[in-house]
Design a protein around this motif. Structure first.
Motif, mmCIF file in Angstrom:
data_model
loop_
_atom_site.group_PDB
_atom_site.id
_atom_site.type_symbol
_atom_site.label_atom_id
_atom_site.label_comp_id
_atom_site.label_asym_id
_atom_site.label_seq_id
_atom_site.Cartn_x
_atom_site.Cartn_y
_atom_site.Cartn_z
ATOM 1 N N VAL A 66 2.962 -1.640 11.739
ATOM 2 C CA VAL A 66 2.552 -0.398 12.406
ATOM 3 C C VAL A 66 1.925 0.560 11.397
ATOM 4 O O VAL A 66 0.869 1.163 11.652
ATOM 5 C CB VAL A 66 3.763 0.262 13.096
ATOM 6 N N GLU A 67 2.559 0.685 10.231
ATOM 7 C CA GLU A 67 2.038 1.580 9.193
ATOM 8 C C GLU A 67 0.657 1.133 8.721
ATOM 9 O O GLU A 67 -0.235 1.961 8.497
ATOM 10 C CB GLU A 67 3.007 1.600 8.011
ATOM 11 N N ALA A 68 0.464 -0.185 8.585
ATOM 12 C CA ALA A 68 -0.820 -0.703 8.134
ATOM 13 C C ALA A 68 -1.914 -0.447 9.163
ATOM 14 O O ALA A 68 -3.052 -0.109 8.811
ATOM 15 C CB ALA A 68 -0.705 -2.202 7.843
ATOM 16 N N ILE A 69 -1.595 -0.588 10.445
ATOM 17 C CA ILE A 69 -2.569 -0.318 11.505
ATOM 18 C C ILE A 69 -2.938 1.162 11.513
ATOM 19 O O ILE A 69 -4.114 1.534 11.615
ATOM 20 C CB ILE A 69 -2.014 -0.743 12.877
ATOM 21 N N GLN A 70 -1.933 2.024 11.398
ATOM 22 C CA GLN A 70 -2.192 3.466 11.384
ATOM 23 C C GLN A 70 -3.047 3.856 10.183
ATOM 24 O O GLN A 70 -3.986 4.647 10.295
ATOM 25 C CB GLN A 70 -0.868 4.224 11.350
ATOM 26 N N MET B 226 0.828 -1.209 0.000
ATOM 27 C CA MET B 226 0.000 0.000 0.000
ATOM 28 C C MET B 226 0.863 1.261 0.000
ATOM 29 O O MET B 226 0.532 2.243 -0.658
ATOM 30 C CB MET B 226 -0.943 -0.009 1.204
ATOM 31 N N SER B 227 1.960 1.224 0.760
ATOM 32 C CA SER B 227 2.830 2.394 0.823
ATOM 33 C C SER B 227 3.455 2.686 -0.546
ATOM 34 O O SER B 227 3.657 3.851 -0.913
ATOM 35 C CB SER B 227 3.922 2.178 1.869
ATOM 36 N N GLU B 228 3.764 1.636 -1.300
ATOM 37 C CA GLU B 228 4.339 1.825 -2.639
ATOM 38 C C GLU B 228 3.305 2.397 -3.596
ATOM 39 O O GLU B 228 3.645 3.195 -4.482
ATOM 40 C CB GLU B 228 4.865 0.484 -3.159
ATOM 41 N N GLN C 139 -4.181 -4.185 5.268
ATOM 42 C CA GLN C 139 -3.217 -4.694 4.283
ATOM 43 C C GLN C 139 -2.692 -6.056 4.703
ATOM 44 O O GLN C 139 -2.443 -6.927 3.878
ATOM 45 C CB GLN C 139 -2.050 -3.722 4.130
ATOM 46 N N TYR C 140 -2.511 -6.232 6.013
ATOM 47 C CA TYR C 140 -2.028 -7.498 6.549
ATOM 48 C C TYR C 140 -3.016 -8.005 7.586
ATOM 49 O O TYR C 140 -3.798 -7.237 8.134
ATOM 50 C CB TYR C 140 -0.648 -7.322 7.196
ATOM 51 N N SER C 141 -2.986 -9.285 7.872
ATOM 52 C CA SER C 141 -3.892 -9.866 8.848
ATOM 53 C C SER C 141 -3.323 -9.731 10.260
ATOM 54 O O SER C 141 -2.183 -9.306 10.453
ATOM 55 C CB SER C 141 -4.111 -11.348 8.537
ATOM 56 N N ARG C 142 -4.140 -10.128 11.248
ATOM 57 C CA ARG C 142 -3.691 -10.120 12.637
ATOM 58 C C ARG C 142 -2.466 -10.997 12.828
ATOM 59 O O ARG C 142 -1.622 -10.734 13.695
ATOM 60 C CB ARG C 142 -4.821 -10.624 13.544
ATOM 61 N N LYS C 143 -2.332 -12.040 12.017
ATOM 62 C CA LYS C 143 -1.210 -12.967 12.165
ATOM 63 C C LYS C 143 0.122 -12.222 12.061
ATOM 64 O O LYS C 143 1.066 -12.504 12.809
ATOM 65 C CB LYS C 143 -1.292 -14.060 11.108
ATOM 66 N N ALA C 144 0.213 -11.279 11.125
ATOM 67 C CA ALA C 144 1.452 -10.520 10.962
ATOM 68 C C ALA C 144 1.732 -9.671 12.204
ATOM 69 O O ALA C 144 2.884 -9.519 12.622
ATOM 70 C CB ALA C 144 1.361 -9.631 9.725
ATOM 71 N N THR D 213 6.842 -12.024 5.453
ATOM 72 C CA THR D 213 7.904 -11.142 5.004
ATOM 73 C C THR D 213 7.688 -9.692 5.462
ATOM 74 O O THR D 213 8.449 -8.822 5.092
ATOM 75 C CB THR D 213 7.998 -11.175 3.465
ATOM 76 N N VAL D 214 6.656 -9.472 6.234
ATOM 77 C CA VAL D 214 6.299 -8.116 6.636
ATOM 78 C C VAL D 214 7.107 -7.699 7.858
ATOM 79 O O VAL D 214 7.228 -8.448 8.827
ATOM 80 C CB VAL D 214 4.791 -8.046 6.964
ATOM 81 N N SER D 215 7.652 -6.495 7.824
ATOM 82 C CA SER D 215 8.436 -5.996 8.955
ATOM 83 C C SER D 215 7.522 -5.394 10.015
ATOM 84 O O SER D 215 6.349 -5.100 9.766
ATOM 85 C CB SER D 215 9.417 -4.921 8.479
ATOM 86 N N LYS D 216 8.073 -5.197 11.200
ATOM 87 C CA LYS D 216 7.319 -4.582 12.286
ATOM 88 C C LYS D 216 6.863 -3.178 11.903
ATOM 89 O O LYS D 216 5.724 -2.781 12.184
ATOM 90 C CB LYS D 216 8.179 -4.534 13.552
#
Length: 320
Positions: free
Chosen positions: A101-105, A57-59, A125-130, A94-97
């Protein structure tokens, strides 16, 4: 597009027109939404080709023709947009911390409030698992962004229904570890409603998972009540020392819930867990409590993470 007869055909409905302008007028009046959706997909595919992978999403916000918010409005979720475009879904592993954080915000800005687990799974963008992979729990992920944690007040009937869904999918009663990868709800929701994961499993009509059974198990159901609950003559003292050493905070990686917060959320004190379980110190009908209750064998945990450690015992979640 023009066919062999010189007329112009609209691909979505098959209607033919004498000229391009008439076709364009028809599209504008009747198929504007279809055309916009088509343009979104093509723009997403073009960016994927440029990047060499499915865009995050950021890209899209940085390099794409449209914003990720526009895609979520049009398709429901970012991953649904990727699916419509025939692109590979982003893998949480493959998702970083920082990306979590960015996806939650980002989702919080769209919703106007901190997202729940269900909203993150459906719209994020990502699930709770990430999130739980990096922070240990969904509420810890919310805290990392500066939000107050959710209490996940989910009806008992929905939690039981989810257990049945998981059991049907897995072909067995689900384990706690299955919640992180497959469940719509976290362990915390079950503990708040049923007191423990095993009680939730039994309420749903399944036999709880217990790797050790029989009279050699310190918590064997056939033992006397005193034997089942007693942790030795020095337990009260050593338990207090473990809590003090751990600053009255859960030691599960990324948790650190305090004793006060734990009592507010679960109406009970923090737990003190035996890393090497009591059963390992059982010999000739007696338990060596002095060895079992050595301080280095104890760790302070919240009720939620205690259940996870028990399922993995004697392994630890942070070193397995």
């Amino acid at each position: 597009m023009s066919n062999e007869t010189g007329s112009y055909e609209r691909e979505y409905c098959g209607t033919e027109f004498e000229s391009g302008p008439k076709k364009a007028g028809h599209i504008s009046q009747n198929h504007r939404e279809d055309q916009q959706r088509d343009e979104f997909i093509h723009a997403l595919q073009r960016l994927a080709t440029e990047l060499g992978h499915s865009p995050a999403m950021s890209e899209m916000d940085e390099k794409g023709r449209y914003t990720q918010k526009a895609y979520i409005t049009e398709f429901g979720t970012w991953n649904d947009a990727l699916r419509e475009a025939g692109l590979e879904i982003n893998k949480p592993a493959t998702v970083s911390k920082a990306e979590v954080v960015e996806a939650i915000q980002s989702l919080s800005e769209q919703l106007g409030h901190p997202p729940t687990v269900e909203e993150m799974n459906e719209y994020g963008q990502y699930s709770r698992k990430a999130a739980t992979k990096h922070f240990g729990s969904w509420n810890n992920a919310l805290r990392s962004v500066g939000f107050e944690p959710n209490h996940e007040e989910i009806p008992r009937e929905e939690l039981i229904e989810e257990i049945h869904r998981l059991a049907e999918k897995l072909g067995r009663a689900p384990f706690i570890s299955d919640l992180n990868s497959d469940s719509r709800y976290s362990l915390r929701g079950y503990i708040r409603k049923f007191g423990s994961w095993n009680e939730a499993i039994k309420t749903a009509g399944y036999e709880p998972f217990t790797p050790f059974t029989g009279p050699d198990h310190p918590l064997w159901a056939g033992a006397e009540k005193r034997e089942r609950l007693w942790y030795g003559p020095n337990w009260k003292t050593i338990r207090t020392r473990a809590l003090e050493r751990d600053s009255y905070e859960c030691q599960h990686p990324g948790c650190q819930i305090s004793s006060e917060t734990h009592r507010d959320q679960f109406s009970k004190s923090l737990h003190v867990h035996h890393v090497i379980p009591l059963r390992s110190f059982h010999d000739d009908g007696e338990i060596d409590y002095e060895r079992a209750n050595m301080l280095e064998n104890l760790v302070t945990l919240c009720v939620e993470h205690h259940a996870q450690w028990e399922e993995l015992s004697p392994l630890r979640p942070d070193i397995q």
